[in-house]
Enzyme design. Structure first.
Site, PDB file in Angstrom:
ATOM      1  N   GLU A 105      39.751  36.307  29.920  1.00 15.77           N
ATOM      2  CA  GLU A 105      38.532  35.474  29.854  1.00 15.77           C
ATOM      3  C   GLU A 105      38.098  35.262  28.403  1.00 15.77           C
ATOM      4  OE1 GLU A 105      35.475  36.657  32.671  1.00 15.77           O
ATOM      5  OE2 GLU A 105      36.797  36.170  34.338  1.00 15.77           O
ATOM      6  N   GLU A 112      42.174  37.093  39.157  1.00 18.87           N
ATOM      7  CA  GLU A 112      40.877  37.573  39.648  1.00 18.87           C
ATOM      8  C   GLU A 112      40.398  36.589  40.688  1.00 18.87           C
ATOM      9  OE1 GLU A 112      37.879  38.934  36.884  1.00 18.87           O
ATOM     10  OE2 GLU A 112      39.424  39.577  35.453  1.00 18.87           O
TER      11      GLU A 112
END
Ligand code: AHR
Length: 504
Positions: A173, A308
């Site tokens: 991220e 995820e």
């Protein structure tokens, strides 16, 4: 009567077993207590890993486990987690709950866990706050065979033999907690960092190669995907596919949106359909990010790695908000069921997916409380779907009708995928997303003998869950109400259920 059509003779792609992968982070009670209790714990363990949890995960045949994060990965300095435990750095886990991290679970412990589970390794490196040298030395520490500073250090710490890294994530991220970078900046960093994620001994025939994962987008950030790929593929040598083997995608289902999220257990019919709509939305994300990937990588050499995914609700009342601990109901079973079917159907591009997270965090397959452990509805869905691991997807379709309570959140009532498993049998997984209606199904099966059929079902009221007092409220049962004959299967799928049918 809903028509289900399966052509077992039409193979549509290989379903990588990693599609049923998992994710573990130094977050709340995932690693500590959930998996690792230490050698001196009264909880039965082997080299510190809980025996009950490891046994349950082995039963799932989990193919791959991502570690150490998540946002934690871009704050993790691996050298803090090696060497004698008493000298390992104690620090605060600033990102997750502000608790003390004593680094007693580090590289050696992760590798031991994967050994016990018999699963592939997926390490996520630190780009946000780490250096190229740190990342490169970690790879050397884990994989170099022979004499080198890091291999010597590994031997000094009790492991002379190298381990195998199957997947390596270069940052996590990085558009957010991993450094708040722009796509172009990150992609340049990616090019630089990945250069030093070396494949030692790669000149040998059939040498193991680390699959490098580049940080992809959050949800529908197509701008990120375009920007990263443009820079990564810029003048990259032929055959290097932007220097990557995979590009990640993160997507969580928050029923009431990112801010409010919503309760894991207290929801009404409207929220049910809204949640299902949001779960099904992952298919649009796969298609649209996939279309951008196709422009740079038409031969689909780069896997989409959904490392995820899952539900993310408001934490259980009374628990640390930074621990992301939530209960798991039949609603989660359906989220898992439809997501795994969608991944199967897009197995030409989706090469791995890791549900977040394995124990005690978000849509966990296992919850623990002290020495107690329970299997969630999501666990049972993974168990019912493991027949698809490394299977061949076959053509299938189902005639659906639109259901729901609000115009914006209308969804198809049924969802399916089918494959020929490594056992040579035909496996069909089917979900009924209605909370009120049972549906009669008429399945036409082409090119497969339908005389022998067995099935399992997970069904209950939408709020049903397993608790430490009643751990078996939701569990699969045998479904023997399937009529067979003339290449057809006829049965009724009950409301709110996940079904796994085996033919052959
Ligand atoms: O899974 C929880 C967090 O969600 C992860 O650490 C991060 O990558 C994502 O935002």
């Amino acid at each position: 009567m809903a028509k289900l059509y399966i052509n077992a003779g039409k193979k549509e792609g290989h379903i990588n077993k990693e599609i049923q992968g998992h994710f573990s982070e130094h977050l709340g009670r995932c690693i500590y207590e959930g998996i690792y209790v230490g050698e001196n714990s009264p909880i039965k363990n082997t080299n510190g890993m809980r025996d009950d949890v490891v046994a349950a995960l082995k039963e799932l045949e989990i193919p791959v486990l991502r570690w150490p994060g998540g946002c934690f990965a871009d704050e993790y300095h691996w050298k803090d987690g090696i060497g004698p435990k008493e000298t390992r750095k104690r620090m605060v886990n600033t990102h997750w709950g502000g608790v003390v991290e004593d680094n007693s679970f580090g590289t050696h412990e992760y590798m031991e866990l994967c050994r016990q589970l018999g699963c592939k390794t997926y390490i996520n490196g630190n780009v946000g706050s780490g250096t190229v040298q740190e990342m490169s030395e970690w790879v050397e520490y884990m994989t170099f065979k022979g004499i080198s500073p890091m291999a010597d250090l590994r031997a000094k710490n009790g492991h002379p033999d190298p381990w195998k890294i199957d997947y390596f994530g270069v940052g996590n991220e990085n558009w957010g907690c991993g450094g708040n970078m722009t796509p172009e900046f990150y992609a340049n960093e990616y090019r630089r960092y990945q250069t030093y994620v070396r494949n030692y001994g790669k000149k040998k025939k059939n040498a193991h190669k680390i699959q490098k994962i580049c940080c992809g987008a959050n949800v529908d950030d197509y701008y990120w995907t375009k920007g990263v790929l443009k820079t990564a593929f810029y003048h990259c040598p032929k055959g290097t596919h932007g220097f990557m083997d995979g590009l990640s995608l993160h997507y969580y289902v928050h029923p009431l949106g990112w801010k409010k999220k919503g309760s894991a257990t207290d929801f009404d019919d409207k929220v049910w359909y809204m949640t299902m709509w949001k779960a099904l939305y992952i298919e649009e994300l796969i298609k649209r990010h996939g279309a951008i990937m196709d422009q740079y990588d038409p031969k689909k050499k780069v896997g989409m790695i959904i490392d995820e995914w899952g539900s993310w609700y408001t934490v259980e009342p009374g628990t640390n908000p930074g621990f992301l601990y939530q209960q798991n109901t039949m609603r989660d079973a359906l989220i898992a069921g439809v997501s795994l079917n969608i991944f199967n159907k897009h197995c030409d591009r989706v090469k791995m997916a890791n549900i977040a997270q394995i124990v005690n965090v978000l849509q966990a397959v296992i919850l623990t409380e002290g020495e107690k452990m329970l299997l969630t509805p999501t666990y049972h869905v993974f168990h019912m779907y493991k027949c698809h691991q490394d299977a061949e997807l076959v053509e299938s379709s189902i005639v659906t009708e639109e259901i729901g309570l609000e115009k914006k959140y209308m969804i198809p009532n049924l969802n399916e995928s089918a494959s020929i498993g490594t056992d040579g049998k035909l496996h069909i997984t089917l979900n009924n997303l209605s909370i009120t209606e049972d549906y009669p199904i008429d399945a036409e099966i082409i090119d497969f003998d339908t005389t022998k059929v067995s099935a399992e079902i997970l069904t209950n009221e939408m709020h049903a869950m397993n608790t430490f007092d009643a751990p078996e409220t939701v569990k699969p049962s045998v479904f023997d109400k399937i009529e067979t004959g003339n290449g057809r299967l006829k049965f009724t799928i009950p409301a709110c259920s996940v079904m796994s049918i085996t033919v052959g």
